[in-house]
Motif scaffolding. Structure first.
Motif, PDB file in Angstrom:
ATOM      1  N   GLU A 175       0.818  -1.219   0.000  1.00 42.74           N
ATOM      2  CA  GLU A 175       0.000   0.000   0.000  1.00 42.74           C
ATOM      3  C   GLU A 175       0.850   1.267   0.000  1.00 42.74           C
ATOM      4  O   GLU A 175       0.372   2.350  -0.340  1.00 42.74           O
ATOM      5  CB  GLU A 175      -0.940   0.013   1.205  1.00 42.74           C
ATOM      6  N   HIS A 176       2.115   1.145   0.380  1.00 44.74           N
ATOM      7  CA  HIS A 176       3.035   2.291   0.385  1.00 44.74           C
ATOM      8  C   HIS A 176       3.894   2.331  -0.880  1.00 44.74           C
ATOM      9  O   HIS A 176       4.861   3.098  -0.939  1.00 44.74           O
ATOM     10  CB  HIS A 176       3.937   2.227   1.614  1.00 44.74           C
ATOM     11  N   ASP A 177       3.553   1.511  -1.859  1.00 39.90           N
ATOM     12  CA  ASP A 177       4.311   1.419  -3.108  1.00 39.90           C
ATOM     13  C   ASP A 177       5.751   0.969  -2.851  1.00 39.90           C
ATOM     14  O   ASP A 177       6.693   1.428  -3.504  1.00 39.90           O
ATOM     15  CB  ASP A 177       4.287   2.756  -3.862  1.00 39.90           C
ATOM     16  N   ILE A 178       5.890   0.057  -1.904  1.00 40.42           N
ATOM     17  CA  ILE A 178       7.193  -0.536  -1.606  1.00 40.42           C
ATOM     18  C   ILE A 178       7.140  -1.994  -2.040  1.00 40.42           C
ATOM     19  O   ILE A 178       6.286  -2.757  -1.590  1.00 40.42           O
ATOM     20  CB  ILE A 178       7.527  -0.456  -0.109  1.00 40.42           C
ATOM     21  N   ARG A 179       8.045  -2.368  -2.932  1.00 39.69           N
ATOM     22  CA  ARG A 179       8.138  -3.757  -3.383  1.00 39.69           C
ATOM     23  C   ARG A 179       9.176  -4.494  -2.551  1.00 39.69           C
ATOM     24  O   ARG A 179      10.263  -3.977  -2.318  1.00 39.69           O
ATOM     25  CB  ARG A 179       8.526  -3.809  -4.865  1.00 39.69           C
ATOM     26  N   VAL A 180       8.816  -5.692  -2.113  1.00 41.31           N
ATOM     27  CA  VAL A 180       9.730  -6.516  -1.334  1.00 41.31           C
ATOM     28  C   VAL A 180       9.842  -7.875  -2.010  1.00 41.31           C
ATOM     29  O   VAL A 180       8.845  -8.588  -2.156  1.00 41.31           O
ATOM     30  CB  VAL A 180       9.244  -6.703   0.117  1.00 41.31           C
ATOM     31  N   ASN A 181      11.035  -8.209  -2.434  1.00 42.72           N
ATOM     32  CA  ASN A 181      11.270  -9.494  -3.090  1.00 42.72           C
ATOM     33  C   ASN A 181      12.464 -10.192  -2.458  1.00 42.72           C
ATOM     34  O   ASN A 181      13.213  -9.597  -1.672  1.00 42.72           O
ATOM     35  CB  ASN A 181      11.501  -9.289  -4.593  1.00 42.72           C
ATOM     36  N   CYS A 182      12.629 -11.444  -2.801  1.00 39.96           N
ATOM     37  CA  CYS A 182      13.651 -12.282  -2.177  1.00 39.96           C
ATOM     38  C   CYS A 182      14.399 -13.056  -3.256  1.00 39.96           C
ATOM     39  O   CYS A 182      13.797 -13.508  -4.232  1.00 39.96           O
ATOM     40  CB  CYS A 182      12.959 -13.242  -1.214  1.00 39.96           C
ATOM     41  N   ILE A 183      15.699 -13.196  -3.078  1.00 41.95           N
ATOM     42  CA  ILE A 183      16.518 -13.978  -3.999  1.00 41.95           C
ATOM     43  C   ILE A 183      17.182 -15.117  -3.229  1.00 41.95           C
ATOM     44  O   ILE A 183      17.690 -14.918  -2.118  1.00 41.95           O
ATOM     45  CB  ILE A 183      17.588 -13.098  -4.671  1.00 41.95           C
ATOM     46  N   ALA A 184      17.151 -16.293  -3.836  1.00 40.96           N
ATOM     47  CA  ALA A 184      17.785 -17.468  -3.234  1.00 40.96           C
ATOM     48  C   ALA A 184      18.918 -17.939  -4.134  1.00 40.96           C
ATOM     49  O   ALA A 184      18.689 -18.677  -5.095  1.00 40.96           O
ATOM     50  CB  ALA A 184      16.760 -18.581  -3.032  1.00 40.96           C
ATOM     51  N   PRO A 185      20.144 -17.517  -3.869  1.00 44.42           N
ATOM     52  CA  PRO A 185      21.279 -17.998  -4.662  1.00 44.42           C
ATOM     53  C   PRO A 185      21.619 -19.443  -4.290  1.00 44.42           C
ATOM     54  O   PRO A 185      21.336 -19.900  -3.178  1.00 44.42           O
ATOM     55  CB  PRO A 185      22.422 -17.060  -4.252  1.00 44.42           C
ATOM     56  N   GLY A 186      22.254 -20.122  -5.217  1.00 42.53           N
ATOM     57  CA  GLY A 186      22.719 -21.474  -4.940  1.00 42.53           C
ATOM     58  C   GLY A 186      23.969 -21.778  -5.741  1.00 42.53           C
ATOM     59  O   GLY A 186      24.069 -21.417  -6.912  1.00 42.53           O
ATOM     60  N   GLY A 187      24.941 -22.405  -5.125  1.00 41.26           N
ATOM     61  CA  GLY A 187      26.149 -22.802  -5.839  1.00 41.26           C
ATOM     62  C   GLY A 187      27.035 -21.655  -6.265  1.00 41.26           C
ATOM     63  O   GLY A 187      27.869 -21.818  -7.162  1.00 41.26           O
TER      64      GLY A 187
END
Length: 274
Positions: A175-187
């Motif tokens: 609602e505050h125009d804030i995007r939250v994403n997640c990255i899962a690196p591997g290797g």
């Protein structure tokens, strides 16, 4: 060539490590100004000197919410705002041969950095972004938090929690125009695995296994993670939030085929009973 992150200010925690440095370098290439945060003062200052005047260092222990708030304040005071937050700082526990031999003494340290540190960073940055028109937050997890692996149970639990936290807070901050994403690196070859094994030969063997089961032939690099982060904080992903993006050469999708089937198989025939 247009620089996608021109006129934006970013914070990268754990910036002096392999992933953090690559992310910071990518942001600078795209025109951002970057505050490098790390608990290692000497490495952080050296990195800032290498990267030039558009990068500044602030020593920060992400387990301390007051230091994280001071980090956000420093970014705003130094560069005039904060548009991007990358919660990358993390540690690993010591690898054990069995959970039955795990004494759990690392629990508080690992959780305070890997999980609470992400929470502190998301909250402090989110408060500023909510009052300033929005922004983008990326939290770095691991495929160790998305698929079962033995040896580092506390680390895996902390990274799994980061994924779930990121999805939940993405709903809350939308609602505050804030995007939250997640990255899962591997290797991705970084010092984190070496710190877990404390044994160069064991580290070498584990990396060989990672390469053997990865479907893609090319091994991952820190730059691959940096490119994914840049996508998630840029204008190409304005409708993307609450997402987990794996950067692992397909490992979490499934191990590659080791034994190939025959190129052709003769059809089976059935004989009717007489």
């Amino acid at each position: 060539m247009t620089k996608e992150l021109s006129d934006r200010v970013a914070i990268v925690t754990g910036a002096a490590g392999g992933l953090g440095r690559a992310i910071s370098e990518k942001f600078l290439e795209e025109g951002a100004r970057v505050v490098l945060a790390d608990v290692n003062k000497d490495a952080g200052e050296s990195l800032a000197a290498d990267l030039g005047p558009q990068a500044r260092f602030q020593r920060t222990d992400v387990a301390d919410p007051q230091q994280v708030q001071a980090l956000v304040d420093f970014a705003v005071e130094t560069f005039g705002g904060l548009h991007i937050m990358v919660n990358n700082a993390g540690v690993s526990g010591t690898m054990t041969d069995s959970f039955l031999n795990e004494d759990l003494t690392d629990f508080q340290r690992i959780m305070s950095i890997n999980l609470l540190g992400v929470m502190h960073g998301t909250q402090a940055a989110g408060r500023h972004m909510a009052a300033s028109g929005g922004g983008a937050i990326v939290n770095i997890s691991s495929i160790g938090g998305t698929m079962a692996n033995p040896g580092v149970p506390i680390y895996a639990a902390s990274k799994a929690a980061v994924v779930h936290f990121s999805k939940g807070v993405a709903i809350d901050l939308a609602e505050h125009d804030i995007r939250v994403n997640c990255i899962a690196p591997g290797g991705i070859p970084t010092q984190l695995l070496s710190s877990a094994t404390a044994n160069p030969e064991m580290t070498k063997r584990i990396r060989a296994v990672m390469a053997a089961i990865q479907p893609m032939k090319r091994l991952g690099e820190a730059r691959d993670v940096a490119e994914a982060v840049a996508y998630l904080v840029g204008d190409r992903s304005l409708h993307v939030t609450g997402t987990l993006l794996t950067v692992d050469g397909g490992t979490s999708a499934g191990m590659k085929r080791v034994v190939k089937p025959p190129t052709s198989v003769a059809p089976e025939t059935e004989t009717a009973a007489s």
